[in-house]
Every structure is written in structure tokens, then in C-alpha cells.
Write a protein that holds these residues in place. Structure first.
Motif, PDB file in Angstrom:
ATOM      1  N   LYS A 141       0.837  -1.216   0.000  1.00 46.13           N
ATOM      2  CA  LYS A 141       0.000   0.000   0.000  1.00 46.13           C
ATOM      3  C   LYS A 141       0.865   1.258   0.000  1.00 46.13           C
ATOM      4  O   LYS A 141       0.613   2.203  -0.764  1.00 46.13           O
ATOM      5  CB  LYS A 141      -0.913   0.005   1.235  1.00 46.13           C
ATOM      6  N   GLN A 142       1.889   1.255   0.837  1.00 42.37           N
ATOM      7  CA  GLN A 142       2.780   2.418   0.916  1.00 42.37           C
ATOM      8  C   GLN A 142       3.501   2.651  -0.408  1.00 42.37           C
ATOM      9  O   GLN A 142       3.669   3.798  -0.851  1.00 42.37           O
ATOM     10  CB  GLN A 142       3.797   2.203   2.044  1.00 42.37           C
ATOM     11  N   ALA A 143       3.916   1.564  -1.061  1.00 46.59           N
ATOM     12  CA  ALA A 143       4.610   1.683  -2.345  1.00 46.59           C
ATOM     13  C   ALA A 143       3.690   2.273  -3.410  1.00 46.59           C
ATOM     14  O   ALA A 143       4.117   3.084  -4.239  1.00 46.59           O
ATOM     15  CB  ALA A 143       5.129   0.314  -2.784  1.00 46.59           C
ATOM     16  N   ILE A 144       2.427   1.892  -3.381  1.00 46.64           N
ATOM     17  CA  ILE A 144       1.464   2.409  -4.361  1.00 46.64           C
ATOM     18  C   ILE A 144       1.205   3.891  -4.121  1.00 46.64           C
ATOM     19  O   ILE A 144       1.227   4.702  -5.057  1.00 46.64           O
ATOM     20  CB  ILE A 144       0.140   1.609  -4.285  1.00 46.64           C
ATOM     21  N   VAL A 145       0.967   4.250  -2.876  1.00 46.02           N
ATOM     22  CA  VAL A 145       0.680   5.660  -2.543  1.00 46.02           C
ATOM     23  C   VAL A 145       1.876   6.551  -2.867  1.00 46.02           C
ATOM     24  O   VAL A 145       1.711   7.709  -3.271  1.00 46.02           O
ATOM     25  CB  VAL A 145       0.278   5.787  -1.056  1.00 46.02           C
ATOM     26  N   ALA A 146       3.081   5.997  -2.732  1.00 43.02           N
ATOM     27  CA  ALA A 146       4.282   6.774  -3.071  1.00 43.02           C
ATOM     28  C   ALA A 146       4.311   7.117  -4.566  1.00 43.02           C
ATOM     29  O   ALA A 146       4.845   8.154  -4.968  1.00 43.02           O
ATOM     30  CB  ALA A 146       5.534   5.990  -2.687  1.00 43.02           C
ATOM     31  N   GLN A 147       3.707   6.267  -5.383  1.00 42.05           N
ATOM     32  CA  GLN A 147       3.659   6.492  -6.836  1.00 42.05           C
ATOM     33  C   GLN A 147       2.401   7.258  -7.249  1.00 42.05           C
ATOM     34  O   GLN A 147       2.404   7.985  -8.236  1.00 42.05           O
ATOM     35  CB  GLN A 147       3.687   5.141  -7.567  1.00 42.05           C
ATOM     36  N   ASP A 148       1.310   7.034  -6.504  1.00 39.79           N
ATOM     37  CA  ASP A 148       0.025   7.635  -6.835  1.00 39.79           C
ATOM     38  C   ASP A 148      -0.673   8.043  -5.533  1.00 39.79           C
ATOM     39  O   ASP A 148      -1.327   7.223  -4.889  1.00 39.79           O
ATOM     40  CB  ASP A 148      -0.833   6.640  -7.625  1.00 39.79           C
ATOM     41  N   ALA A 149      -0.526   9.311  -5.166  1.00 41.76           N
ATOM     42  CA  ALA A 149      -1.027   9.785  -3.871  1.00 41.76           C
ATOM     43  C   ALA A 149      -2.540   9.641  -3.726  1.00 41.76           C
ATOM     44  O   ALA A 149      -3.056   9.524  -2.613  1.00 41.76           O
ATOM     45  CB  ALA A 149      -0.624  11.245  -3.663  1.00 41.76           C
ATOM     46  N   ASN A 150      -3.254   9.641  -4.850  1.00 44.08           N
ATOM     47  CA  ASN A 150      -4.716   9.543  -4.812  1.00 44.08           C
ATOM     48  C   ASN A 150      -5.218   8.139  -5.120  1.00 44.08           C
ATOM     49  O   ASN A 150      -6.395   7.958  -5.470  1.00 44.08           O
ATOM     50  CB  ASN A 150      -5.329  10.533  -5.811  1.00 44.08           C
ATOM     51  N   ALA A 151      -4.360   7.161  -4.967  1.00 43.73           N
ATOM     52  CA  ALA A 151      -4.719   5.791  -5.326  1.00 43.73           C
ATOM     53  C   ALA A 151      -5.890   5.270  -4.497  1.00 43.73           C
ATOM     54  O   ALA A 151      -5.948   5.475  -3.280  1.00 43.73           O
ATOM     55  CB  ALA A 151      -3.517   4.872  -5.147  1.00 43.73           C
ATOM     56  N   GLU A 152      -6.813   4.596  -5.180  1.00 42.22           N
ATOM     57  CA  GLU A 152      -7.898   3.893  -4.484  1.00 42.22           C
ATOM     58  C   GLU A 152      -7.515   2.417  -4.435  1.00 42.22           C
ATOM     59  O   GLU A 152      -7.375   1.762  -5.466  1.00 42.22           O
ATOM     60  CB  GLU A 152      -9.228   4.064  -5.223  1.00 42.22           C
ATOM     61  N   ILE A 153      -7.343   1.905  -3.230  1.00 44.70           N
ATOM     62  CA  ILE A 153      -6.797   0.560  -3.045  1.00 44.70           C
ATOM     63  C   ILE A 153      -7.848  -0.360  -2.423  1.00 44.70           C
ATOM     64  O   ILE A 153      -8.517   0.008  -1.456  1.00 44.70           O
ATOM     65  CB  ILE A 153      -5.549   0.600  -2.147  1.00 44.70           C
ATOM     66  N   HIS A 154      -7.973  -1.559  -2.999  1.00 42.82           N
ATOM     67  CA  HIS A 154      -8.861  -2.585  -2.452  1.00 42.82           C
ATOM     68  C   HIS A 154      -8.033  -3.828  -2.147  1.00 42.82           C
ATOM     69  O   HIS A 154      -7.178  -4.223  -2.945  1.00 42.82           O
ATOM     70  CB  HIS A 154      -9.967  -2.938  -3.452  1.00 42.82           C
ATOM     71  N   VAL A 155      -8.293  -4.434  -1.003  1.00 40.49           N
ATOM     72  CA  VAL A 155      -7.579  -5.637  -0.591  1.00 40.49           C
ATOM     73  C   VAL A 155      -8.554  -6.811  -0.660  1.00 40.49           C
ATOM     74  O   VAL A 155      -9.617  -6.775  -0.037  1.00 40.49           O
ATOM     75  CB  VAL A 155      -7.006  -5.494   0.830  1.00 40.49           C
ATOM     76  N   ILE A 156      -8.190  -7.845  -1.429  1.00 39.29           N
ATOM     77  CA  ILE A 156      -9.124  -8.950  -1.647  1.00 39.29           C
ATOM     78  C   ILE A 156      -8.416 -10.304  -1.631  1.00 39.29           C
ATOM     79  O   ILE A 156      -7.183 -10.382  -1.648  1.00 39.29           O
ATOM     80  CB  ILE A 156      -9.840  -8.813  -3.011  1.00 39.29           C
TER      81      ILE A 156
END
Length: 301
Positions: A141-156
Motif C-alpha cells: 500500500k505504501q509503495a502504491i501511494v508513493a507512486q500515486d497519492a490519490n490511489a484507491e486501493i482494495h484488498v481482496i
């Protein structure tokens, strides 16, 4: 086409993009609540784009299961990767599927984003959450937000169904306002003949442990509907080398019989009718260089 007022309808394509074996086909089947694409533990099972159609209320979603993103080597590899990128380019919504068990899965998504423009509507979906620890999930999650601050993340977990209902609802909410493109009762864009061939190929992948399945193609050569509602299907299991024939057939034909019985049972379940399946093993050394094969699969030669 349907009973909905077209002015109130929502429609869109949602492409699932990710590395091989990230769980794309499993997620497609889970989101659609039905099987339209084959699933095996082997990478690169999906060779071409498969579209599954889901309707809820006034919204119609077309899920696009794309071949995995990988470094292509052969003509078939290159056609598969191009198919994946084309499916992504044409999508209204991008679902970036990240395998939490793979260290490079998220980076591959970032690589794609650096080379192409993603749709404005995009979701990062972290799969296989049931088999990793929370600190792994947090790190991705942290790696994604570092690339895309507005990322919408779902955990499945697509396999276990965890978080799938919530993800489906969110995708349906993101669909743009537009008329439906398909009849209300249509489930997929691929024909029954092609789906039948894929079902047999799935059983070959599941039952042959060697690398051989990657050199196999299945062609539905004949489809005969009977008046009693049953169907007779003749399929060619096409291999590239004569030496592979004993592996596919098995001693006394035992292996091909197991494949036929399993594929026939799966077809009967999906088609909801009696199926009489007949398999014939044929050697065609150049099948992967045959232009007609690519055309049948919807791939570029």
C-alpha cells in the motif's frame, strides 16, 4: 435489447491488468458470479482477451480478462502481450491486480503506467490477502501511494471471495452513463465453440505436469446439436511434436480419457445440457505460426 430506459443506463469496459498468475481469471469469474474464463495454477493460461458481461440494476459492466504482462519471446507471446495492452487502452476503468505473493507485481504495474496513459477511473487491487501477513499488505500500500497519492486501493482474496462484493459494487458505481452494448442475458463475447476448446485446454493444463501444455492448442472442429437437447463436440488436441503424443494419450489412452471426462463434465455444468465429447490428438509442428489460429483467438498475427 433490454427493459431499461437508455437515458438512465450505465455501461463500461473494466480491464483487469497484471502479471501472469496474479489471479486475473479467478477474479473475473468471481466478479461475474459465473465461469467465463479458464483458471489453472500455470502462468500464461489466458492467451487472448475474454470479456464477461454483468448486469445489475441499470448498469452493464464488461470485464476484460487480459493475458498477463510479461517479456515476450515468441510470436504467440508478443500477440498475447499486445492483446493485454490493447484491452487496457480501450478500457473505461483499469483494475490493476497486484499479487501480494510476488515481489515484482506492483512494480510491473508502475512500469505499465510509465509507458501509457491509464483511464481516469482506476483501482489498485491487492490479491491473495488470505495468504500473506498484514505487514506485507501495508508495505505494498505504501509503495502504491508513493507512486500515486490519490490511489484507491482494495484488498481482496479472489479465490476466497474476500472483498469481491465490495469491489464489484465499486466498479459498477464508476461506470459512465451510456447505453448498454449487449443483450441483458448475454454472459460473454466468446462463442460456445471457443469456450468448449478453452475448457479442454484447462483440463490439459491441470492434468499434465510437464511444460507440454504451453505447446498445445485445442480446436473445436465439429459441433452437432441433437433434437434431445444434447450436443456432440469433436475437438482436435494439437501438439507440435510426435514425441509428445504418448504424454497426452497416456498408457493405453488413460490420460486422454481423464482429460476428456473432466472436460465433458465441466462443459455439461457450464452449458447446462448433456455433452458428448470426442478428442483426437493431432501433430502440427507449425501450429503456433498459423495465421488462422491467431484470427480465431482474436490475436494479431
Amino acid at each position: 435489447m433490454n427493459s431499461q430506459n437508455t437515458k438512465s443506463q450505465h455501461f463500461g469496459y473494466a480491464a483487469i491488468v497484471g502479471e501472469p498468475n496474479a489471479g486475473k481469471s479467478t477474479l473475473v469469474n468471481a466478479l461475474l458470479k459465473q465461469k467465463v474464463t479458464i483458471v489453472t495454477p500455470k502462468v500464461q493460461t489466458t492467451r487472448f482477451r475474454v470479456q464477461g458481461i454483468y448486469v445489475e440494476g441499470n448498469a452493464q459492466m464488461v470485464l476484460v480478462d487480459t493475458p498477463g504482462l510479461f517479456a515476450p519471446k515468441t510470436r504467440l507471446d508478443k500477440a498475447m502481450v499486445k492483446s493485454a495492452r490493447d484491452g487496457f487502452d480501450a478500457a473505461d476503468i483499469a483494475i490493476f491486480l497486484i499479487d501480494l505473493k510476488s515481489k515484482q507485481s506492483a512494480q510491473q504495474i508502475f512500469d505499465v503506467l510509465s509507458k501509457t496513459r491509464a483511464p481516469d477511473r482506476k483501482l489498485y487491487v491487492l490479491n491473495k490477502s488470505d495468504i500473506v501477513k498484514q505487514d506485507v499488505i501495508d508495505a505494498v500500500k505504501q509503495a502504491i501511494v508513493a507512486q500515486d497519492a490519490n490511489a484507491e486501493i482494495h484488498v481482496i482474496s479472489a479465490l476466497r471471495g474476500m472483498g469481491v462484493d465490495e469491489l464489484r459494487s465499486r466498479v459498477m458505481q464508476l461506470l459512465p452513463q451510456a447505453p448498454w452494448h449487449y443483450p441483458e442475458d448475454q454472459l460473454t463475447d466468446i462463442s460456445e465453440r471457443l469456450l468448449a476448446a478453452e475448457i479442454t485446454r484447462e483440463q490439459i493444463f491441470l492434468q499434465l505436469s510437464q511444460e507440454l501444455p504451453y505447446g498445445i492448442h485445442v480446436d473445436t472442429e465439429k459441433w452437432e446439436d441433437y433434437k434431445n437437447g444434447s450436443v456432440k463436440i469433436d475437438q482436435a488436441v494439437i501438439i507440435a511434436r510426435e514425441a509428445h503424443k504418448p504424454i497426452v494419450l497416456g498408457k493405453g489412452g488413460t490420460q486422454i480419457k481423464k482429460i476428456r471426462e473432466a472436460a465433458q463434465a465441466e462443459m455439461q455444468k457450464i452449458f447446462d445440457r448433456p455433452v458428448h465429447l470426442f478428442l483426437f490428438v493431432k501433430v502440427r509442428e507449425d501450429w503456433a505460426e498459423n495465421k488462422a489460429f491467431y484470427k480465431d483467438m482474436g490475436l494479431e498475427f
